[in-house]
Design an enzyme around this catalytic site. Structure first.
Site, PDB file in Angstrom:
ATOM      1  N   GLY A   1       0.828  -1.195   0.000  1.00  0.00           N
ATOM      2  CA  GLY A   1       0.000   0.000   0.000  1.00  0.00           C
ATOM      3  C   GLY A   1       0.866   1.249   0.000  1.00  0.00           C
ATOM      4  O   GLY A   1       0.733   2.115  -0.823  1.00  0.00           O
TER       5      GLY A   1
ATOM      6  N   THR B   1       4.046  -5.435   6.678  1.00  0.00           N
ATOM      7  CA  THR B   1       4.905  -4.932   7.741  1.00  0.00           C
ATOM      8  C   THR B   1       5.136  -5.975   8.827  1.00  0.00           C
ATOM      9  O   THR B   1       6.076  -5.858   9.598  1.00  0.00           O
ATOM     10  CB  THR B   1       4.252  -3.689   8.366  1.00  0.00           C
ATOM     11  OG1 THR B   1       2.852  -3.969   8.525  1.00  0.00           O
ATOM     12  CG2 THR B   1       4.409  -2.497   7.462  1.00  0.00           C
TER      13      THR B   1
ATOM     14  N   LYS C   1      13.999  -9.742  12.647  1.00  0.00           N
ATOM     15  CA  LYS C   1      14.026 -10.179  11.247  1.00  0.00           C
ATOM     16  C   LYS C   1      13.060  -9.341  10.412  1.00  0.00           C
ATOM     17  O   LYS C   1      13.409  -8.841   9.343  1.00  0.00           O
ATOM     18  CB  LYS C   1      13.652 -11.665  11.152  1.00  0.00           C
ATOM     19  CG  LYS C   1      13.658 -12.194   9.724  1.00  0.00           C
ATOM     20  CD  LYS C   1      13.157 -13.633   9.615  1.00  0.00           C
ATOM     21  CE  LYS C   1      14.198 -14.632  10.075  1.00  0.00           C
ATOM     22  NZ  LYS C   1      13.819 -16.025   9.691  1.00  0.00           N
TER      23      LYS C   1
ATOM     24  N   GLN D   1      11.740  -4.233   7.022  1.00  0.00           N
ATOM     25  CA  GLN D   1      11.130  -2.923   6.820  1.00  0.00           C
ATOM     26  C   GLN D   1      12.180  -1.885   6.440  1.00  0.00           C
ATOM     27  O   GLN D   1      11.969  -1.058   5.555  1.00  0.00           O
ATOM     28  CB  GLN D   1      10.390  -2.477   8.081  1.00  0.00           C
ATOM     29  CG  GLN D   1       9.080  -3.200   8.292  1.00  0.00           C
ATOM     30  CD  GLN D   1       8.160  -3.037   7.099  1.00  0.00           C
ATOM     31  OE1 GLN D   1       7.773  -1.930   6.760  1.00  0.00           O
ATOM     32  NE2 GLN D   1       7.842  -4.127   6.435  1.00  0.00           N
TER      33      GLN D   1
ATOM     34  N   GLY E   1       7.817   2.273  15.791  1.00  0.00           N
ATOM     35  CA  GLY E   1       7.452   2.160  14.371  1.00  0.00           C
ATOM     36  C   GLY E   1       8.662   2.006  13.482  1.00  0.00           C
ATOM     37  O   GLY E   1       9.674   2.699  13.658  1.00  0.00           O
ATOM     38  N   VAL E   2       8.588   1.084  12.538  1.00  0.00           N
ATOM     39  CA  VAL E   2       9.725   0.838  11.649  1.00  0.00           C
ATOM     40  C   VAL E   2       9.363   0.940  10.174  1.00  0.00           C
ATOM     41  O   VAL E   2      10.207   0.754   9.319  1.00  0.00           O
ATOM     42  CB  VAL E   2      10.351  -0.561  11.889  1.00  0.00           C
ATOM     43  CG1 VAL E   2      11.065  -0.603  13.214  1.00  0.00           C
ATOM     44  CG2 VAL E   2       9.309  -1.664  11.787  1.00  0.00           C
ATOM     45  N   GLY E   3       8.119   1.246   9.857  1.00  0.00           N
ATOM     46  CA  GLY E   3       7.696   1.161   8.462  1.00  0.00           C
ATOM     47  C   GLY E   3       8.231   2.257   7.568  1.00  0.00           C
ATOM     48  O   GLY E   3       8.402   2.045   6.368  1.00  0.00           O
ATOM     49  N   GLU E   4       8.482   3.423   8.116  1.00  0.00           N
ATOM     50  CA  GLU E   4       8.786   4.570   7.262  1.00  0.00           C
ATOM     51  C   GLU E   4      10.162   5.182   7.518  1.00  0.00           C
ATOM     52  O   GLU E   4      10.807   5.688   6.595  1.00  0.00           O
ATOM     53  CB  GLU E   4       7.688   5.630   7.437  1.00  0.00           C
ATOM     54  CG  GLU E   4       6.358   5.081   6.969  1.00  0.00           C
ATOM     55  CD  GLU E   4       5.175   5.967   7.293  1.00  0.00           C
ATOM     56  OE1 GLU E   4       4.749   6.708   6.426  1.00  0.00           O
ATOM     57  OE2 GLU E   4       4.673   5.893   8.436  1.00  0.00           O
TER      58      GLU E   4
END
Lengths: 736, 172, 329
Positions: A236, A466, A631, A636, A699-702
């Site tokens: 997404g 994610t 992992k 990410q 948070g690690v996505g961005e």
């Protein structure tokens, strides 16, 4: 963390276990929306405008209805009237489709063809004939009027003009980023089916609850009767946060025809109808004392947006946050044009703003004759959050910078441009610091334990890749004293407890908070079953833990009751606890809720004769608070690094200046990084669990994307002596 | 394996825009009576319910629809189903062993977290299995070059390379 | 995609007759360009004659040339050992030309016939395209044009021929064998394509019903070396911004003889005869290499988006000449 670990292998949080949904994904059995079929299902294809501004004067569809298989053609003249979509923060619904003949951008939805097969619908859609009354389109940003953003006021601290005046060294320049399109590999789309006033939708949303709310409001039906399914989605990167028109088109057509309708966008439509990272322009001025101490930061930025949909902005949101400069000003504007809707794309705003600020800092370092790393270290405000004056809830940016430098070998860098060469190639080393703001949103979750010793966690969240499925399973296993295989985390269904969106890098933090709360309530539920003679009788929820199918005294785990027995004693088969996000009040917490921090180190090799650039090394160090699964967290950062390489070197959605048409809306023309473009990336996590959230996550996505473009651009300068301030950096800019 | 070969189309049984296709998919004979326009991708997904093979662009530019035809990796979105007549087709569903055990490449993908959203994964796997057969896993650079026809927007490339390397016998 | 009748003949004559008899019929081979164009609605045949089962696959190695069946795939030709020994630049262009999946599908005959990647040509909602509809104009000239041609073009059309392998095939003077309604004929590649500035709507000399059955590729003599350099943004899987196919024979530090063709720059694969003449019999001299490149590019027609290609093509050729003259055979 409140859990007491007992099972072999525990604690599960912090372990790099394999993705729990992995076997479904590698066998092709994970069901995506595009895989859904229903009895009697029809196929819909969207027809889009070929002008950017004006009105439709005639749209003749009668001939199409005689084509084999064609069931309906909807236009603004016959599509059901829709209620105005509700306002949803950060996920606005664009204007309801097919309600009038007005055209606001090239590529806008103007008709929907529904047929028995996708082939029939696609061919009929090609044959729709439209007559327009075109109007002059506002396409050139220079003709637009910069507007402030309602949710992002200008910010000032100190006196930037005074800071400029006292500076020993000053830099100021303009920077640009190109429009990037999210382009998840999964084409977005849905299947909509009605049963009376009940609507069921399989979709590619990152936010099932917001979609439920939108559909109910738009179609005037109770929210309780709308159910959204999204167990899997093909990525997404923000494109699934908004409640795009195609969803309303499919649902409206399905209702009108009394049949399930499937609507999948095409790849070219993915460039037009589900958002993008808008173009941005930045003017940055920096002033510093001779020793590198910043005396002022000024960041003015403008992004482009569409007539009917506000900009995403946030270009300047990160600028005042990181460095301890007394004089900082940010000014952000947007210019509305007859262009397609912008939306969030991985690290929206921050990716662009960081590119400008961290490039400017590199320029300042050269003006000062100072190591770029040294300049950061001198100015990072690692204890206090500069805008609020409150202590950070966590901040390991200095450690990120230092560890990265050590691993990368930064001390061996000869700072002089073009000084490092190898086999005719120019080698450049660049670095940048990174920050991504904290985000949390309300989430609920339900935790249920069963008589057979297993457990389930339920929340209407999504896993966009994610790792939500996995990390919440790990967390719940620890909280319940079970192994991950005994815990089933069910998500992707709006009938489950409402959860936050996969967005803002906030889902894991929000959801884990709710799950922790739910387990506390589960303790209460189980204690309610305890008889008067039990050693657990009269204890409070915080006094007990679940462990191996038993409810135990926290301070004396040997004192316990079998959960199965407790359930059986009351004739129950299960017990549940509902939880929601519970946070310290920011006003009284006495700290600033920190987001992620990072440092990116990049080596590029440039063949100046033919302008060929290759990223040879990346060391990416991130403070993401507690890492639930190293992992998956590493994945990410890796993926975001690839996104950053693409933003820096390849990605640019181009618009025809005269028509507003997307000029390169295919994967053959819009370049994503491929495997051969990516080096082995070294991913390192540093820092401590964050103090603000119960799970300690940030948070690690961005965050992994932020800083990559600037580090690459700074490496290009180091390699070539050429300061390139416009992304993407391409071959033609690099020939020397 | 025995295969049958049709002389398509069969104008006496259907209108001239319909074609009968006989093929072998994952070892089992399959017959499709389909619109001549149907791509192999559409026939696999819509006619045979083999939805593991994904449509990422439908323009031959992303690799998500990669399947094997007569043992070679191809893009099923750019091949008419009629062109698969009489051929052997293998999809991601065909990688799993008869007792449901994962193919070593599938296991390696899980172990190395070589995917995130999972959408490009079937295509990546089909490419990777062929890549080993083609003898192109000699180095990381070679793996990267010959896996570059499969886009991964989640950016799992490093982990895909690690998985392929391991499956090739080069160790983790 | 428009509905079509699908036909799958067993013999070349039958296929040719079938297409020749129906003005709306067309051949279908690997499909990698054709299906894409049909989905885009740019190409709308009523009848598709699938030639992919015709016996035109395979490579016959002769002492001086390869006879390559038109349906031989890119992957098959790249795997032919003689290609690696005597036509290295053909192998390199094939491997750089497409992904493995595409190379397994795309045929050599089809590769020569690939249509331009111009997004204005490929979007039928764009009305101004002289290549699609004569005298309608050219949207690309005033539009976004980075992947467009600068040689053999003018303001009527700047479509690029994006093939890689056609570039070295042209450099070695390959010929195609054509079967058509009036019989067989042989066409040198140098006379096969029609430049956009000679008529934007005509791409090659094939008539309706003409079918390429074979490509004859002369082998480079022993002692020659060759290579293909492709410059692009991505490290893999992208069309060329510019490319250079160079084959040469050294005599000490003198270039005894050479062949040059350029890709990524022309409306047709571009043979650089001026450069060959300037460099034949001369000593290795980077300045002269650049002058030779400039001579080739002197006739370039550029728009703002393509202006960079003139210099980049000169550099690409110079670099490849340096590489080839320094290499050991």
């Amino acid at each position: 963390m409140t859990a007491i670990q007992s099972r072999p292998g525990a604690p599960w949080v912090g372990q790099g276990i394999d993705r729990v949904d992995g076997p479904h994904k590698v066998t092709g059995t994970a069901p995506y929306a595009s895989d859904v079929t229903m009895a009697g299902m029809l196929h819909a294809v969207v027809v889009t405008s070929t002008i950017a501004a004006g009105t439709i004067t005639k749209i003749d569809t009668s001939a199409l209805l005689t084509l084999p298989g064609v069931r309906a053609v909807f236009t603004h003249e016959n599509f059901p009237r829709l209620n105005t979509p509700p306002v949803i923060p950060f996920g606005d619904t664009p204007v309801a489709p097919l309600q009038d003949g007005r055209i606001a951008f090239h590529g806008q939805e103007i008709a929907l063809v529904v047929a028995d097969t996708p082939q029939q619908a696609t061919e009929a859609a090609r044959l729709v004939e439209v007559v327009y009354a075109p109007e002059p389109a506002l396409l050139d940003p220079a003709d637009g009027r910069p507007e402030p953003l309602s949710y992002l006021p200008d910010t000032h601290r100190g006196d930037t003009e005074a800071g400029w005046a006292i500076a020993d060294v000053r830099v100021g320049a303009s920077y640009r980023t190109a429009e990037n399109t999210n382009n998840p590999l999964g084409l977005m789309g849905c299947v909509a089916a009605w049963d009376g006033d009940h609507l069921e939708m399989h979709d590619t949303t990152q936010w099932p609850i917001a979609l439920r709310q939108t559909l109910a409001a738009v179609f005037g039906v109770p929210e309780s009767g709308v159910r959204v399914h999204v167990p899997y989605l093909g990525g997404g990167f923000g494109a699934g946060l908004n409640q795009w028109a195609y969803k309303l088109l499919a649902a409206g057509a399905a209702r009108a025809l009394g049949r399930p309708v499937k609507l999948m966008l095409t790849r070219p439509q993915m460039f037009r109808l589900v958002g993008h990272r808008p173009d941005s322009e930045h003017q940055v001025r920096l002033g510093a004392a001779r020793d590198g101490t910043l005396t002022m930061i000024e960041h003015r930025a403008t992004s482009l947006s569409s007539l009917d949909h506000p900009a995403v902005g946030l270009l300047t949101a990160g600028t005042p946050q990181v460095y301890a400069c007394p004089n900082v000003a940010t000014v952000e504007r947007t210019v509305r044009l007859n262009r397609r809707y912008p939306a969030s794309m991985r690290a929206p705003g921050e990716a662009e703003g960081n590119w400008a600020l961290e490039t400017a800092l590199d320029e300042l370092a050269y003006e000062l004759g100072m190591d770029p790393l040294e300049l950061r270290l001198r100015n990072v405000s690692s204890v206090v959050h500069p805008p609020s004056g409150l202590p950070w809830s966590s901040n390991a940016l200095v450690e990120c910078c230092k560890v990265g430098a050590e691993v990368f070998g930064w001390s061996r860098r000869d700072p002089r441009p073009s000084s490092m060469r190898e086999d005719g190639l120019l080698i450049g080393w660049g670095m940048a610091a990174a920050f991504y703001g904290a985000y949390l949103a309300m989430s609920r979750a339900r935790v249920t334990v069963y008589a057979d010793g297993t457990a389930a966690v339920r929340a209407a969240a999504t896993d966009i890749g994610t790792g939500t499925y996995t990390v919440i399973t790990q967390l719940a296993a620890d909280l319940l004293g079970l192994s991950p295989h005994q815990v089933d985390f069910q998500l992707g269904d709006s009938d489950l407890p409402a959860a936050a969106q996969s967005g803002g890098s906030g889902l894991a933090s929000s959801l884990s908070n709710a799950v922790i709360d739910a387990v506390t309530h589960l303790h209460g539920e189980l204690l309610d079953l305890v008889g008067e003679g039990s050693p657990l009788y009269g204890l409070r929820p915080d006094d007990v833990v679940c462990r191996d199918g038993a409810l135990c005294r926290r301070d004396d785990p040997a004192t316990q009751e079998s959960i199965a027995d407790l359930l059986a004693g009351q004739g129950l088969l299960e017990a549940s606890g509902d939880g929601r996000v519970r946070l310290p009040d920011p006003a009284t917490a006495g700290m600033c809720h920190a987001g992620g921090f990072g440092a990116r180190y990049v080596e590029v090799a440039i063949d100046p004769m033919i302008g060929r650039l290759r990223v040879r090394r990346v060391v990416s160090v991130t403070d993401a608070g507690r890492v639930l699964n190293p992992k998956l967290a590493r994945s990410q950062i890796l993926g975001a690094t690839v996104g950053g390489i693409g933003m820096a070197l390849f990605e640019e959605t181009l618009t025809d200046p005269d028509t507003g048409r997307v000029a390169n809306g295919t994967f053959g023309d819009y370049l994503l990084a491929v495997s051969a473009d990516v080096p082995d990336v070294e991913v390192i996590f540093v820092g401590e669990p964050d103090r603000f959230t119960p799970a300690g996550t940030k948070g690690v996505g961005e965050i992994g994307l932020v800083g990559v473009p600037a580090a690459i651009g700074n490496a290009v300068f180091h390699a070539t002596g050429r300061r390139l301030r416009s992304l993407p950096i391409t071959v033609d800019q690099l020939v020397m | 394996m025995k295969t049958t070969r049709s002389t398509a189309p069969a104008p006496t049984t259907q209108d001239e825009y319909t074609v009968d296709v006989f093929t072998v998919v994952n070892g089992a004979p399959v017959q499709w009576r389909i619109d001549t326009r149907t791509t192999l991708l559409e026939a696999l997904r819509d006619s045979s319910g083999l939805t593991g093979t994904k449509r990422g662009c439908d323009q031959g530019a992303c690799g998500a629809c990669t399947v094997h035809v007569d043992g070679a990796r191809v893009l099923s979105c750019l091949m008419l189903a009629a062109q698969a007549d009489g051929r052997q087709v293998t999809t991601v569903e065909g990688l799993v062993g008869e007792e449901g055990q994962l193919h070593p490449m599938q296991e390696a993908f899980v172990r190395h977290d070589a995917f995130q959203c999972g959408f490009c994964t079937p295509g990546q796997l089909m490419s990777a299995v062929c890549l080993l057969r083609e003898g192109r896993a000699g180095s990381d650079a070679e793996i990267r070059e010959y896996m570059s026809g499969n886009l991964c927007r989640c950016g799992a490339y490093d982990n895909i390379v690690a998985a392929v390397r391991e499956a090739a016998g080069g160790g983790a | 995609m428009r509905a079509f009748v699908y036909d799958c003949p067993d013999a070349v004559d039958e296929a040719v007759a079938s297409v020749a008899a129906d003005p709306q019929a067309a051949f279908l081979a690997g499909g990698t360009t054709q299906l894409d164009l049909m989905k885009d609605g740019v190409w709308t045949p009523d009848r598709l004659v699938d030639i992919s089962r015709l016996p035109l696959r395979g490579i016959l190695v002769e002492s001086q040339q390869l006879k390559v069946g038109a349906l031989t795939t890119m992957e098959q030709l790249a795997a032919e050992p003689v290609v690696a020994q005597r036509l290295m630049f053909v192998r390199e262009a094939l491997l750089a030309g497409a992904t493995v999946q595409l190379r397994n599908m795309a045929t050599i005959g089809g590769n020569l016939l690939q249509r331009t990647r111009c997004r204005y040509f490929r979007d039928p909602t764009v009305s101004a395209c002289n290549r699609r509809s004569p005298d309608s104009g050219c949207a690309a000239v005033d539009g976004v044009a980075r992947m467009h041609a600068v040689l053999g073009v003018d303001e009527r059309c700047i479509a690029l021929h994006a093939s890689d392998v056609a570039v070295p095939l042209l450099a070695v003077d390959s010929t195609v064998l054509v079967s058509g309604p009036t019989g067989q004929r042989r066409v040198p590649l140098s006379e096969f394509w029609v430049r956009a500035d000679e008529g934007p709507s005509i791409e090659n000399v094939l008539g309706h019903g003409d079918l390429i059955t074979e490509i004859d590729v002369p082998l480079l003599p022993n002692g020659w070396r060759s290579g293909y350099l492709k410059v692009r943004d991505r490290a893999s899987y992208e069309f060329a911004l510019t490319s250079a196919a160079v084959a040469l024979q050294m005599d000490g530090d003198m270039i005894a003889d050479l062949r040059i063709a350029l890709g990524g720059v022309g409306s047709v694969p571009w043979r650089a005869r001026e450069a060959e003449e300037m460099l034949r019999g001369t000593h290795v001299d980077p300045v002269r290499f650049e002058q030779a490149g400039r001579a080739v590019m002197a006739s370039a027609f550029t728009v703002p988006g393509t202006a960079f290609k003139v210099d980049l093509a000169v550099r690409t050729l110079s670099r490849q000449l340096l590489t080839m003259t320094e290499a050991t055979p």
